[in-house]
Design an enzyme around this catalytic site. Structure first.
Site, PDB file in Angstrom:
ATOM      1  N   ARG A   1       1.691 -39.331 -51.633  1.00 19.29           N
ATOM      2  CA  ARG A   1       3.107 -38.955 -51.807  1.00 19.29           C
ATOM      3  C   ARG A   1       3.766 -38.566 -50.483  1.00 19.29           C
ATOM      4  O   ARG A   1       4.983 -38.648 -50.345  1.00 19.29           O
ATOM      5  CB  ARG A   1       3.262 -37.818 -52.837  1.00 19.29           C
ATOM      6  CG  ARG A   1       4.726 -37.392 -53.004  1.00 19.29           C
ATOM      7  CD  ARG A   1       4.976 -36.501 -54.210  1.00 19.29           C
ATOM      8  NE  ARG A   1       4.041 -35.415 -54.349  1.00 19.29           N
ATOM      9  CZ  ARG A   1       4.088 -34.278 -53.652  1.00 19.29           C
ATOM     10  NH1 ARG A   1       5.030 -34.062 -52.760  1.00 19.29           N
ATOM     11  NH2 ARG A   1       3.178 -33.337 -53.851  1.00 19.29           N
TER      12      ARG A   1
ATOM     13  N   TYR B   1      26.373 -52.558 -54.241  1.00 17.30           N
ATOM     14  CA  TYR B   1      25.387 -52.916 -55.271  1.00 17.30           C
ATOM     15  C   TYR B   1      25.627 -52.008 -56.495  1.00 17.30           C
ATOM     16  O   TYR B   1      25.858 -50.798 -56.351  1.00 17.30           O
ATOM     17  CB  TYR B   1      23.972 -52.717 -54.710  1.00 17.30           C
ATOM     18  CG  TYR B   1      22.925 -52.701 -55.782  1.00 17.30           C
ATOM     19  CD1 TYR B   1      22.727 -53.825 -56.576  1.00 17.30           C
ATOM     20  CD2 TYR B   1      22.160 -51.580 -56.024  1.00 17.30           C
ATOM     21  CE1 TYR B   1      21.790 -53.810 -57.596  1.00 17.30           C
ATOM     22  CE2 TYR B   1      21.206 -51.557 -57.029  1.00 17.30           C
ATOM     23  CZ  TYR B   1      21.030 -52.684 -57.817  1.00 17.30           C
ATOM     24  OH  TYR B   1      20.106 -52.666 -58.829  1.00 17.30           O
TER      25      TYR B   1
ATOM     26  N   ASP C   1      23.427 -50.532 -46.066  1.00 17.57           N
ATOM     27  CA  ASP C   1      22.432 -51.247 -46.847  1.00 17.57           C
ATOM     28  C   ASP C   1      22.342 -52.651 -46.243  1.00 17.57           C
ATOM     29  O   ASP C   1      23.270 -53.448 -46.358  1.00 17.57           O
ATOM     30  CB  ASP C   1      22.879 -51.283 -48.321  1.00 17.57           C
ATOM     31  CG  ASP C   1      21.861 -51.953 -49.231  1.00 17.57           C
ATOM     32  OD1 ASP C   1      21.097 -52.800 -48.736  1.00 17.57           O
ATOM     33  OD2 ASP C   1      21.845 -51.643 -50.440  1.00 17.57           O
TER      34      ASP C   1
ATOM     35  N   LYS D   1      13.604 -57.351 -51.988  1.00 18.59           N
ATOM     36  CA  LYS D   1      14.286 -58.636 -51.761  1.00 18.59           C
ATOM     37  C   LYS D   1      13.653 -59.361 -50.566  1.00 18.59           C
ATOM     38  O   LYS D   1      12.507 -59.713 -50.607  1.00 18.59           O
ATOM     39  CB  LYS D   1      15.779 -58.393 -51.554  1.00 18.59           C
ATOM     40  CG  LYS D   1      16.375 -57.318 -52.469  1.00 18.59           C
ATOM     41  CD  LYS D   1      16.261 -57.630 -53.939  1.00 18.59           C
ATOM     42  CE  LYS D   1      17.060 -56.627 -54.752  1.00 18.59           C
ATOM     43  NZ  LYS D   1      16.597 -56.366 -56.065  1.00 18.59           N
TER      44      LYS D   1
HETATM   45  N1  PLP Z   1      20.705 -52.726 -52.528  1.00 21.68           N
HETATM   46  C1  PLP Z   1      21.039 -53.986 -52.843  1.00 21.68           C
HETATM   47  C2  PLP Z   1      22.026 -54.713 -51.992  1.00 21.68           C
HETATM   48  C3  PLP Z   1      20.477 -54.596 -53.969  1.00 21.68           C
HETATM   49  O1  PLP Z   1      20.816 -55.853 -54.296  1.00 21.68           O
HETATM   50  C4  PLP Z   1      19.550 -53.870 -54.758  1.00 21.68           C
HETATM   51  C5  PLP Z   1      18.896 -54.442 -55.955  1.00 21.68           C
HETATM   52  O2  PLP Z   1      19.275 -55.421 -56.522  1.00 21.68           O
HETATM   53  C6  PLP Z   1      19.245 -52.565 -54.399  1.00 21.68           C
HETATM   54  C7  PLP Z   1      19.832 -52.022 -53.261  1.00 21.68           C
HETATM   55  C8  PLP Z   1      18.292 -51.718 -55.206  1.00 21.68           C
HETATM   56  O3  PLP Z   1      16.987 -52.039 -54.876  1.00 21.68           O
HETATM   57  P1  PLP Z   1      15.709 -51.808 -55.835  1.00 21.68           P
HETATM   58  O4  PLP Z   1      15.921 -52.665 -57.038  1.00 21.68           O
HETATM   59  O5  PLP Z   1      14.572 -52.214 -54.976  1.00 21.68           O
HETATM   60  O6  PLP Z   1      15.699 -50.361 -56.194  1.00 21.68           O
END
Ligand code: PLP
Length: 389
Positions: free
Chosen positions: A54, A108, A182, A207
């Site tokens: 952790r 997102y 992001d 991703k």
């Molecule tokens: N940021 C973006 C641009 C995303 O497309 C996503 C998920 O689709 C996330 C964050 C969240 O990621 P996770 O599903 O790994 O928690």
């Protein structure tokens, strides 16, 4: 004593070798999976030096963190159990109760839902700003004395918007705000935000970074001071990655540059094919010269990414397309080696109220494409038959 500080000049080399344990543990060429929750006590001076999964300090964590820091040209990195763990932990590390953040107009859906639904309960407020068409004067109007952070996406989900990121950095600096981006859609192959002065980079490593649609993971990269602040909160919130996942993440990361180069090239060809058709209303792809984000993307990015979206005109046509394509799979998520197609109004943005969705341009006929590494000619032929039939 194992050392994890190997770092090279070029991204492609770092993705394969940076942070690898030296000397190689047991002579292993690949970092083995350290499936041990805890480790023998040594001469720990602080709680977070106790070795425990952790606390993100197994050899798998150390290697991955050093490799990601090198890839994003950052001082330090932290891996997390998901992209959302990276995003929420980072926001909460810098924005407390009674404070406020500015956010890009489209984010997102999961990030947006966290801010909309959990923000009020945590007494954390947010205001959306338009980083594409708006100006710093407009953003200034949204500032409050308690504003702490500005959150943007390098290429936004699902409209592929690219905001004026250098203006965002200058604005944040002049108002003492932390900048957080992001960088999931661009990946460090196409854009390294720390180079333009962004403070903190977050990723859904689910991703592109992993790239094989077989894990959920996240990452945070920045200065040691900023990352340590997030790490400290992650110790409490507990969103750390397990060693098996870290192993798969590291394996996927090695081929990131090759995958993304192919995805950039194929997405460009698909975007041009779709934009050339009279029966497609609009294509969102920063690689197209007509795209509102093209000028910024051309200046700051080394590639335009593997993601694009397009408007089919009506929802029935979108559904027909989704059911007729043979190669791309009809599924949410993105960034893997297989092409995917989905309607964002039914997936990533399902939780956003329909009126808010429509106002942003995330209409029911919008189809998002995550370009894989298949043969681009065969992909385009498949798109063509699915649209024509
Ligand atoms: N940021 C973006 C641009 C995303 O497309 C996503 C998920 O689709 C996330 C964050 C969240 O990621 P996770 O599903 O790994 O928690």
């Amino acid at each position: 004593m194992t050392d994890y500080s190997d770092r090279f000049d070029r991204l492609e080399t770092n993705l394969v070798h940076a942070g690898a344990p030296r000397p190689n543990i047991g002579g292993a060429v690949v970092t083995p999976i350290f499936q041990s929750a805890n480790y023998l006590m040594a001469d720990e001076g602080a709680y977070d030096e106790v070795r425990y999964i952790r606390l993100s300090n197994s050899p798998n964590h150390f290697t991955l963190q050093a490799r990601l820091a090198a890839a994003e040209e950052g001082e330090s990195a932290l891996v997390t159990a998901s992209g959302m763990a990276a995003i929420t932990t980072s926001i909460l590390a810098f924005v407390g109760a009674g404070e406020h953040l500015l956010t890009q107009r489209t984010l997102y859906g999961g990030t947006q839902n966290f801010l909309d639904e959990d923000g009020p309960r945590l007494n954390i407020a947010h205001t959306a700003i338009d980083t594409v068409a708006g100006s710093p004067a407009d953003w200034e109007a949204a500032l409050r004395p308690e504003t702490r952070l500005i959150l943007v996406e390098s290429i936004s989900n699902p409209l592929m918007e690219v905001g004026d990121l250098e203006a965002v950095v200058a604005f944040a600096r002049s108002h003492g705000l932390i900048t957080m981006i992001d960088n999931t859609f661009a990946s460090p192959v196409n854009f390294r935000p720390l180079e333009i002065g962004i403070d903190l980079v977050v990723h859904s490593a689910t991703k592109y970074l992993n790239g094989h649609s077989d894990i959920v993971a996240g990452a945070v990269v920045g200065s040691a001071t900023h990352v340590d602040r997030v790490r400290h909160l992650l110790l409490h919130l507990g969103g750390s990655i397990d060693p098996n996942t870290a192993f798969l993440f590291e394996r996927g990361l090695k081929t990131l540059a090759l995958r993304v180069a192919r995805q950039n090239s194929s997405a460009m060809q698909i975007a041009e094919f779709l934009a050339g058709r009279d029966d497609i209303e609009r294509v969102n792809y920063p690689g197209l010269p007509s795209d509102p984000g093209h000028a910024v993307a051309r200046e700051l990015f080394s590639g335009f990414g593997g993601m694009l979206s397009f408007y089919t005109g009506d929802v029935e046509r979108a559904e027909r397309f989704l059911s007729r394509v043979r190669i791309p799979l009809h599924a949410a998520s993105l960034g893997g080696v297989e092409s995917l197609v989905v309607r964002p109004s039914r997936s990533s943005h399902l939780g956003v109220p329909p009126t808010a969705r429509e106002a942003l341009g995330i209409t029911d006929d919008l189809v998002r494409v995550s370009t894989g590494i298949e043969d681009p000619g065969e992909l385009i032929a498949d798109f063509e038959q699915a649209l024509d039939r």
